[in-house]
Write a protein that holds these residues in place. Structure first.
Motif, short mmCIF file in Angstrom:
data_model
loop_
_atom_site.label_atom_id
_atom_site.label_comp_id
_atom_site.label_asym_id
_atom_site.label_seq_id
_atom_site.Cartn_x
_atom_site.Cartn_y
_atom_site.Cartn_z
N GLY A 112 -0.69 12.62 -19.82
CA GLY A 112 0.48 13.32 -20.35
C GLY A 112 0.42 13.54 -21.84
O GLY A 112 -0.34 12.87 -22.57
N LEU A 113 1.19 14.52 -22.27
CA LEU A 113 1.32 14.84 -23.70
C LEU A 113 2.81 15.10 -23.96
O LEU A 113 3.46 15.80 -23.19
CB LEU A 113 0.49 16.07 -24.04
CG LEU A 113 0.54 16.54 -25.49
CD1 LEU A 113 -0.83 17.03 -25.95
CD2 LEU A 113 1.56 17.67 -25.69
N GLU A 114 3.34 14.49 -25.00
CA GLU A 114 4.76 14.64 -25.30
C GLU A 114 4.89 15.05 -26.77
O GLU A 114 4.35 14.38 -27.66
CB GLU A 114 5.49 13.33 -25.00
CG GLU A 114 5.23 12.90 -23.55
CD GLU A 114 5.99 11.65 -23.08
OE1 GLU A 114 5.93 11.38 -21.88
OE2 GLU A 114 6.62 10.95 -23.91
N ALA A 115 5.54 16.17 -27.03
CA ALA A 115 5.65 16.72 -28.39
C ALA A 115 7.11 16.97 -28.73
O ALA A 115 7.91 17.32 -27.86
CB ALA A 115 4.86 18.03 -28.49
N THR A 116 7.45 16.78 -30.00
CA THR A 116 8.82 17.03 -30.43
C THR A 116 8.99 18.50 -30.79
O THR A 116 8.17 19.07 -31.52
CB THR A 116 9.17 16.15 -31.64
OG1 THR A 116 9.07 14.79 -31.23
CG2 THR A 116 10.59 16.40 -32.13
N ILE A 117 10.03 19.12 -30.25
CA ILE A 117 10.38 20.50 -30.60
C ILE A 117 11.40 20.51 -31.74
O ILE A 117 11.24 21.22 -32.73
CB ILE A 117 10.96 21.24 -29.37
CG1 ILE A 117 9.95 21.28 -28.24
CG2 ILE A 117 11.43 22.64 -29.75
CD1 ILE A 117 10.54 21.76 -26.90
N ALA A 118 12.45 19.72 -31.59
CA ALA A 118 13.51 19.66 -32.61
C ALA A 118 14.00 18.23 -32.71
O ALA A 118 14.15 17.55 -31.71
CB ALA A 118 14.66 20.57 -32.21
#
Ligand SMILES: [Fe+2]
Length: 192
Positions: free
Chosen positions: A94-100
């Protein structure tokens, strides 16, 4: 439609293209997704702004999914101060990225023998920052929206459908961890 929706297609294309391999290059995926999130922040704010205003609690929205090779993409909305339990990801990469907004992520390593969890460090993710993990049963983490006032949005890419996972609790002073199965509840689907 048009440009407003194309950021979703851009993110989907990056995730699909880079997850064709058996062991996807998640560092490259993190760089490309981070670059798209930075470069299209205005489009994203327009497209996903309503998810920050709903105030309906912690929500998961499906962005895209594919069965072969399996991959799913979601946007998660995090109420102010919301923290997940320590959780695994069903053995998926998995990959988890912040958008806002900004998230704190504390990672844990699960001992295969006694099932205890040991913290292996914290990281902080601002807009465009990503963290990732390989397909293993031993990786778990806990994530928290650092803001007391604003809803955070994050983008998640998994190597399959994360319908079920395990959440871990320490119910007593002994420090013993208990795993409980959880279902991923989906609020809806975001269309490109
Ligand atoms: Fe997670």
């Amino acid at each position: 439609m048009g440009r407003r929706s194309s950021i979703i297609r851009t993110l989907r294309d990056i995730a699909f293209d880079l997850s064709d391999a058996e062991h996807p290059d998640l560092a490259s995926m993190g760089r490309e997704i981070g670059s798209a999130l930075h470069g299209r922040s205005t489009d994203l704010a327009t497209m996903l702004g309503p998810l920050r205003e709903r105030r309906r609690g912690f929500e998961r929205w499906i962005l895209a999914e594919r069965t072969r090779p399996p991959v799913s993409m979601l946007v998660l909305a995090w109420p102010p101060g919301y923290a997940t339990p320590v959780h695994d990801h069903g053995g998926l990469w998995g990959l988890e990225a912040t958008i806002a907004g900004a998230l704190e992520v504390e990672s844990f390593i699960k001992d295969d023998v006694d099932h205890s969890l040991r913290s292996s460090g914290r990281t902080w993710l601002g807009p465009g920052d990503a963290t990732w993990f390989d397909a293993t049963e031993s990786h778990t983490h806990r994530c928290r929206n650092l803001s007391r006032h604003d809803t955070a949005l994050t983008l998640h890419v998994y190597g399959g459908d994360l319908a079920q996972y395990l959440a871990y609790e320490q119910p007593g002073p002994s420090g013993h961890w208990i795993a409980r199965p959880r279902q991923s509840i989906i609020a809806g689907r975001l269309t490109a």
